[in-house]
Design a protein around this motif. Structure first.
Motif: not given
Length: 281
Positions: A132, A135, A137, A142, A145, A202
């Motif tokens: 993550w 990417h 984020l 995170i 998530r 996601d």
């Protein structure tokens, strides 16, 4: 499900991670291509599967082969035979190839990493966090998530212990919860975000993650309070849990004037560009 292709000997092997069952599913035809270097790996696998089925005396030579939608080289989604690592090892043994031994070792390594993660779940979390972060984020996203995934895992653990079958029944209950809190099905929500085989969670906003977690937490606690067992009782609990989150969502939206359910996603810029529909002349 989460798609994460990997490479073996310079060739891509598509794989999908099922978070409900915590299982990696590998594209059989991709492995066949690596082993045989055939000009038509699909035909090779079709012929081999027919032969194996005849030897096994059943239509499906192996129990754990599923058909999942994967992105083909032309960018289209097509149903593809997929198998977990153990089944793939048995398939590899049926194919004469000098690459058989290296790919067996590679699959064994995949299995070993999975065993490590089962013994120490922090390893799996660390790998997810790194992905993550790559990417772009935020740490806040995170954390939300990962918290949501913990809530999800506790719910699926409950289902497993109360006569709910992994796979189709998990998906049915998940969709009920999602429909109740968000007003759209999982498939419709993915369409809003322009997602195909990606994992919806996601690509959720922080708010979407929070309300999903609230709905699943409420569902589990309601289920536990009545010892919900089997599909009928757990469907009732799923609807009740989803409604609790929907009421909270409606209150927030009335105060902010903004919709919680959104089409925003975290696709790479190139993927977003491909999703744009050209204007009519």
């Amino acid at each position: 499900m989460k798609i994460s292709p990997i490479e073996f000997d310079g060739q891509s092997i598509r794989r999908v991670y099922d978070e409900d069952t915590q299982t990696w599913w590998f594209s059989v035809v991709d492995v066949v291509q690596v082993l045989t270097e055939s000009t038509n790996a699909n035909r090779y696998w079709s012929d081999l599967k027919r032969k194996l089925a005849q030897e096994a005396g059943s239509e499906q030579p192996y129990e754990k082969i599923v058909r999942l939608k994967l992105t083909a080289t032309d960018g289209k989604q097509r149903e593809t035979d997929c198998a977990e690592a153990g089944t793939l090892l048995r398939i590899v043994q049926s194919i004469p190839s000098p690459k058989a031994e290296p790919i067996k070792l590679w699959l064994a390594k995949v299995g070993y990493e999975r065993m490590q993660e089962m013994a120490d779940p922090a390893l799996s979390l660390d790998r997810a966090r790194q992905t993550w972060q790559q990417h772009g984020l935020s740490d806040k996203w995170i954390q939300q998530r990962m918290t949501g995934q913990e809530t999800r895992n506790k719910l699926t653990d409950y289902w497993r212990g109360h006569d709910i079958k992994e796979g189709s029944e998990f998906a049915i209950l998940t969709n009920i919860i999602h429909q109740e809190w968000s007003g759209v099905s999982v498939a419709e929500h993915k369409d809003m975000k322009g997602l195909k085989s990606h994992n919806l969670r996601d690509h959720m906003s922080e708010a979407e993650l929070i309300f999903t977690a609230l709905a699943e937490l409420s569902t589990r606690q309601i289920s536990e309070s009545v010892n919900a067992t089997g599909m009928p009782q757990n469907k009732t609990a799923a609807k009740a849990g989803g409604r609790i989150a929907r009421q909270a969502r409606n209150q927030l939206e009335s105060q902010t004037g903004k919709s919680v359910v959104t089409g925003a996603n975290y696709l790479a810029p190139t993927a977003k560009k491909a999703l744009k529909v050209p204007r009519k002349a």
